[in-house]
Scaffold this motif. Structure first.
Motif, PDB file in Angstrom:
ATOM      1  N   GLU A  56      -7.869   5.247  -8.502  1.00 20.23           N
ATOM      2  CA  GLU A  56      -8.358   6.313  -7.324  1.00 20.23           C
ATOM      3  C   GLU A  56      -9.082   5.843  -6.367  1.00 20.23           C
ATOM      4  O   GLU A  56      -8.727   6.281  -5.336  1.00 20.23           O
ATOM      5  N   VAL A  57     -10.196   5.134  -6.243  1.00 16.39           N
ATOM      6  CA  VAL A  57     -10.741   4.562  -5.421  1.00 16.39           C
ATOM      7  C   VAL A  57     -10.029   3.826  -4.487  1.00 16.39           C
ATOM      8  O   VAL A  57     -10.060   4.027  -3.155  1.00 16.39           O
ATOM      9  N   PHE A  58      -9.239   2.852  -5.132  1.00 17.38           N
ATOM     10  CA  PHE A  58      -8.334   1.916  -4.200  1.00 17.38           C
ATOM     11  C   PHE A  58      -7.377   2.686  -3.350  1.00 17.38           C
ATOM     12  O   PHE A  58      -7.279   2.663  -2.339  1.00 17.38           O
ATOM     13  N   LEU A  59      -6.721   3.826  -3.986  1.00 16.57           N
ATOM     14  CA  LEU A  59      -5.798   4.643  -3.481  1.00 16.57           C
ATOM     15  C   LEU A  59      -6.358   5.451  -2.082  1.00 16.57           C
ATOM     16  O   LEU A  59      -5.877   5.464  -1.162  1.00 16.57           O
ATOM     17  N   GLY A  60      -7.669   5.820  -2.271  1.00 19.27           N
ATOM     18  CA  GLY A  60      -8.399   6.527  -1.211  1.00 19.27           C
ATOM     19  C   GLY A  60      -8.641   5.776  -0.034  1.00 19.27           C
ATOM     20  O   GLY A  60      -8.329   6.104   1.069  1.00 19.27           O
ATOM     21  N   TYR A  61      -8.904   4.138  -0.203  1.00 20.11           N
ATOM     22  CA  TYR A  61      -8.789   3.347   0.751  1.00 20.11           C
ATOM     23  C   TYR A  61      -7.486   2.960   1.404  1.00 20.11           C
ATOM     24  O   TYR A  61      -7.152   2.925   2.396  1.00 20.11           O
ATOM     25  N   ASN A 108      -6.685  -2.929 -12.410  1.00 20.85           N
ATOM     26  CA  ASN A 108      -5.563  -1.952 -12.798  1.00 20.85           C
ATOM     27  C   ASN A 108      -5.355  -0.747 -11.924  1.00 20.85           C
ATOM     28  O   ASN A 108      -6.275   0.039 -12.085  1.00 20.85           O
ATOM     29  N   ILE A 109      -4.514  -0.797 -10.950  1.00 21.63           N
ATOM     30  CA  ILE A 109      -4.571   0.700 -10.043  1.00 21.63           C
ATOM     31  C   ILE A 109      -4.189   1.847 -10.971  1.00 21.63           C
ATOM     32  O   ILE A 109      -4.284   2.873 -10.744  1.00 21.63           O
ATOM     33  N   PHE A 110      -3.009   1.461 -11.915  1.00 24.74           N
ATOM     34  CA  PHE A 110      -2.467   2.505 -12.805  1.00 24.74           C
ATOM     35  C   PHE A 110      -2.641   2.300 -14.134  1.00 24.74           C
ATOM     36  O   PHE A 110      -2.860   1.013 -14.532  1.00 24.74           O
ATOM     37  N   LEU A 168       0.845  -1.154  -0.136  1.00 19.16           N
ATOM     38  CA  LEU A 168      -0.068   0.021  -0.125  1.00 19.16           C
ATOM     39  C   LEU A 168       0.827   1.186  -0.223  1.00 19.16           C
ATOM     40  O   LEU A 168       0.816   2.288  -0.759  1.00 19.16           O
ATOM     41  N   ARG A 169       2.060   1.250   0.999  1.00 18.22           N
ATOM     42  CA  ARG A 169       2.680   2.220   0.772  1.00 18.22           C
ATOM     43  C   ARG A 169       3.368   2.587  -0.480  1.00 18.22           C
ATOM     44  O   ARG A 169       3.796   3.612  -0.987  1.00 18.22           O
ATOM     45  N   TYR A 170       3.609   1.417  -1.213  1.00 18.99           N
ATOM     46  CA  TYR A 170       4.358   1.454  -2.573  1.00 18.99           C
ATOM     47  C   TYR A 170       3.527   2.237  -3.482  1.00 18.99           C
ATOM     48  O   TYR A 170       3.819   3.329  -4.309  1.00 18.99           O
ATOM     49  N   VAL A 171       2.138   1.694  -3.744  1.00 17.25           N
ATOM     50  CA  VAL A 171       1.474   2.587  -4.544  1.00 17.25           C
ATOM     51  C   VAL A 171       1.068   3.739  -4.369  1.00 17.25           C
ATOM     52  O   VAL A 171       0.818   4.665  -5.108  1.00 17.25           O
ATOM     53  N   VAL A 172       0.959   4.132  -2.984  1.00 17.63           N
ATOM     54  CA  VAL A 172       0.633   5.539  -2.687  1.00 17.63           C
ATOM     55  C   VAL A 172       1.841   6.475  -3.008  1.00 17.63           C
ATOM     56  O   VAL A 172       1.635   7.483  -3.567  1.00 17.63           O
ATOM     57  N   MET A 173       2.969   6.004  -2.966  1.00 20.50           N
ATOM     58  CA  MET A 173       4.041   6.707  -3.302  1.00 20.50           C
ATOM     59  C   MET A 173       4.262   6.878  -4.767  1.00 20.50           C
ATOM     60  O   MET A 173       4.565   8.120  -5.117  1.00 20.50           O
ATOM     61  N   VAL A 174       3.910   5.920  -5.734  1.00 22.70           N
ATOM     62  CA  VAL A 174       3.877   6.020  -6.994  1.00 22.70           C
ATOM     63  C   VAL A 174       2.959   7.293  -7.370  1.00 22.70           C
ATOM     64  O   VAL A 174       3.038   7.931  -8.195  1.00 22.70           O
TER      65      VAL A 174
END
Length: 350
Positions: A62-67, A46-48, A6-12
């Motif tokens: 975007e929804v996933f990143l919010g969670y 696909n998150i990105f 989760l930290r990885y995807v938020v940082m990206v």
């Protein structure tokens, strides 16, 4: 799924590039890319979106990143509770309309928690972005105002994003003008007296709706309009062009300078200034401390939020004459409506 992923995807998402994210996370680009692919495969989304132009969050991403940000924030709350001040590098972000008291409270927070390592952000930005920042957990707290005009629309947007509004204080409208302005010596100002002068407001970008305006009376037609993006430019134009803006009357000489004053406006509309938070989130120690700093700065002797850290009380240098209160809670200037009516009678007879 792990907290690390989760930290990885938020940082990206925050950096916008795999290269920069990998550098900040101190891992190789292939390792970061593989971790994201594994998370996407596990979640079935696909998150990105990837293209020749780079990487950007997809709609479902975007929804996933919010969670993901919510989960990471709650993990920080746990770490802070059980590790105390030894919980590593502190991070906190607040998004706000252009209020000096929000900046002062932020300064108090840094003085309390500014240790060897910290990563704090304050975003003076547009109203829509404040709501979006808190909804997506980019910011823990957002500061804005409501009144009878924008309340229904903003509350609808807040509910749709699982946000809630908490009132800090109610302010009567005031006019910010230069100390050398022709109306500066007035005890009170009416709208008719302002018609000849430029009206300054903060532009709201693509979401430039009347309901997102930072200034009350946003639907009032004015002959001369100037829109700006930042507080420094607005104050420079107030001085250089004898302009004005309508606001809460809360002013701080250290931030705004000695050349700007606040004069009551003869109107009964109220500004309910408060903060928004995510309904499902638990405020961190930093968030509670920031709210405690706001409360201590805005009101003398107010109760601090639960679990907040004690901060020396500070009073506003000038809350605007209509907003100054006696010890019994009554306006220090007396009956506002009577003073406004009296001034209007004098203007019309001269």
């Amino acid at each position: 799924m792990t907290l690390q992923q989760l930290r990885y995807v938020v940082m990206v998402a925050d950096t916008g590039t795999i290269t920069e994210a990998a550098n900040r996370l101190y891992i190789s680009q292939p390792s970061l890319t593989n971790a994201i692919h594994e998370l996407e495969k596990e979640m079935g989304i696909n998150i990105f979106n990837r293209s020749n132009k780079g990487i950007s969050p997809s709609i479902e991403g975007e929804v996933f990143l919010g969670y993901a940000r919510q989960v990471l924030e709650q993990a920080k709350v746990l770490e802070d509770k059980y590790k105390g001040d030894d919980g590593g590098k502190k991070s906190f972000c607040v998004s706000t309309q252009h209020y000096s008291f929000a900046v002062n409270a932020f300064v108090d927070l840094i003085k309390r928690y500014g240790q060897d390592e910290y990563d704090f952000s304050i975003r003076e930005t547009q109203t829509y972005e404040i709501i979006d920042d808190v909804a997506r957990m980019r910011s823990e707290i957002g500061i804005l105002f409501m009144n009878d005009f924008n309340e229904k629309v903003l509350n609808k947007i807040l509910r749709a994003n699982d946000l809630e509004f908490h009132e800090l204080f109610v302010a009567k409208p005031h006019v910010f003008i230069s100390r050398k302005h022709p109306l500066a010596k007035n005890d009170i100002i009416i709208n008719e007296e302002l018609e000849a002068y430029p009206y300054l407001s903060f532009e709201q970008g693509e979401h430039n709706s009347f309901y997102f305006s930072e200034e009350i009376f946003s639907t009032t037609e004015r002959k001369k309009n100037i829109r700006v993006r930042d507080r420094a430019t607005l104050f420079n134009l107030l001085i250089g062009l004898n302009g004005y803006t309508v606001c809460s009357g809360v002013i701080d000489e250290k931030l705004n300078g000695k050349d700007i004053i606040s004069v009551p406006l003869a109107d009964e509309s109220d500004m309910r200034i408060g903060y928004i938070v995510h309904r499902k989130a638990i405020l961190s120690r930093l968030g509670n401390t920031y709210l405690g700093a706001l409360a201590n700065y805005l009101t003398a002797g107010s109760d601090e939020p639960e679990d907040s850290v004690k901060i020396p009380q500070r009073k506003l240098q000038h809350r605007g004459r209509f907003n100054e209160m006696r010890d019994d809670g009554e306006p220090a200037c007396g009956d506002v409506r009577e003073k406004a009516a009296e001034h209007m009678r004098r203007v019309k007879t001269t």
